[in-house]
Write a protein that holds these residues in place. Structure first.
Motif, PDB file in Angstrom:
ATOM      1  N   GLY A 169       4.548 -66.399 116.544  1.00 31.99           N
ATOM      2  CA  GLY A 169       5.970 -65.850 116.613  1.00 31.99           C
ATOM      3  C   GLY A 169       5.858 -64.537 116.138  1.00 31.99           C
ATOM      4  N   CYS A 170       5.115 -63.725 116.512  1.00 35.93           N
ATOM      5  CA  CYS A 170       4.894 -62.140 116.201  1.00 35.93           C
ATOM      6  C   CYS A 170       5.015 -61.435 117.614  1.00 35.93           C
ATOM      7  N   PRO A 204      10.326 -63.108 120.896  1.00 34.02           N
ATOM      8  CA  PRO A 204      10.241 -64.630 120.966  1.00 34.02           C
ATOM      9  C   PRO A 204      11.195 -65.197 122.083  1.00 34.02           C
ATOM     10  N   HIS A 205      10.995 -66.405 122.406  1.00 39.00           N
ATOM     11  CA  HIS A 205      12.108 -67.098 123.198  1.00 39.00           C
ATOM     12  C   HIS A 205      13.505 -67.313 122.443  1.00 39.00           C
ATOM     13  N   SER A 221      -6.518 -63.594 114.818  1.00 42.07           N
ATOM     14  CA  SER A 221      -6.256 -64.932 114.939  1.00 42.07           C
ATOM     15  C   SER A 221      -4.673 -65.282 114.692  1.00 42.07           C
ATOM     16  N   PRO A 222      -4.116 -66.238 114.936  1.00 44.00           N
ATOM     17  CA  PRO A 222      -2.722 -66.597 114.712  1.00 44.00           C
ATOM     18  C   PRO A 222      -2.587 -66.438 113.197  1.00 44.00           C
ATOM     19  N   SER A 235       5.405 -58.909 111.152  1.00 41.21           N
ATOM     20  CA  SER A 235       6.794 -58.595 111.869  1.00 41.21           C
ATOM     21  C   SER A 235       6.645 -58.135 113.510  1.00 41.21           C
ATOM     22  N   LEU A 236       5.358 -57.390 113.659  1.00 40.99           N
ATOM     23  CA  LEU A 236       5.296 -56.730 114.932  1.00 40.99           C
ATOM     24  C   LEU A 236       3.720 -56.511 115.096  1.00 40.99           C
TER      25      LEU A 236
END
Length: 291
Positions: free
Chosen positions: A153-154, A280-281, A118-119, A126-127
């Protein structure tokens, strides 16, 4: 992950002997180009958090951890996740313990399916990494994995996703048809799940790109022959029957020809995979520095 949860209880169990056989070929094949932007991104994480938390999905015997941990700087904590408790025990006992700069590397294990991620699990991660995994997933499962990473954001480094392409030297009249048969074999249904097989790498790239992330892909190739004779023979014994089954062939003679050529040192096999890095963007990949 949102949506219906699917457990991978039908996922194949791989013997440690097979995973050990393939580990050197995996290490040679994985793209080192992608480590350049990955290290740059993780350096920023280290500067902020002081250590890295890396989760390896479907870790098997832990070969990804043993390959990657010594190539990254900084203290690292790895979570090795797999549905196979025996493989988890092996991976934990044989993990790399030092980073590239001699910082300490520690591991813990999680006995769980990929689809249980899950998020919230990734909030401080970190990764995420995975190797030779995507072809076992459906398009919905890959999409949910990308959505989970993006929401948390991973970043993700996913290596050795099979493409189905195989090249033989010397060539044989059955090569092309069997390669197509194996690609079809990988795209099969398991209890209502349609696995993507050789289409999985492209689906993952699309899933991250649609969400605005920076995605880079590189080829990762097994080059097998006399130097990997045991692995090549074991691969042939699995690949040929699977490739022939859907085409109605009795490929026993073909397999014998190929094993005989391997025994005399004449056979070369190139097996194609793809590696993917999703950041990430706004991330700068700097892949030009690696080329």
């Amino acid at each position: 992950m949102s949506g219906e949860r699917v457990t991978l209880t039908d996922a194949p169990r791989y013997a440690p002997t097979w995973l050990e056989l393939r580990e050197p070929a995996d290490a040679e094949a994985r793209s080192r180009d992608l480590l350049v932007p990955l290290r740059r991104h993780l350096a920023e994480t280290l500067a902020t958090r002081g250590s890295l938390l890396i989760r390896d999905l479907g870790c098997g015997t832990g070969s990804m951890q043993r390959w990657l941990a010594p190539q990254l700087d900084g203290p690292q904590r790895w979570i090795l996740q797999d549905h196979d408790a025996d493989l988890l025990a092996f991976a934990s006992a044989n993990a790399a313990e030092a980073a590239a700069d001699a910082s300490r590397v520690t591991v813990m294990t999680r006995h769980a399916d990929l689809t249980e991620l899950s998020p919230g699990d990734l909030r401080s991660t970190s990764l995420i990494t995975a190797s030779a995994l995507l072809d076992l997933l459906s398009v919905d499962e890959i999409d949910r994995l990308a959505a989970t990473c993006v929401e948390a954001g991973c970043p993700a480094l996913i290596t050795l996703s099979v493409t189905g392409a195989v090249d033989f030297s010397p060539a044989d009249p059955l090569d092309e048809e069997l390669a197509a048969g194996f690609a079809d074999h990988l795209r099969h249904h398991v209890e209502g799940r349609e696995l993507l097989g050789p289409d999985a790498g492209g689906a993952a790239a699309d899933a991250f790109t649609r969400r605005g992330w920076v995605v880079e892909q590189r080829s990762s190739v097994w080059r097998l022959g006399a130097a990997h004779a045991d692995l090549t023979a074991e691969w042939l014994r699995g690949w040929v029957p699977a490739a022939a089954a859907l085409r109605g062939h009795d490929a026993e003679d073909y397999l014998t020809r190929r094993l005989d050529a391997l025994a005399t040192g004449d056979l070369r096999v190139t097996i194609h995979h793809t590696d993917l890095l999703a950041l990430p963007h706004g991330a700068t990949t700097m892949l030009g520095a690696a080329e």
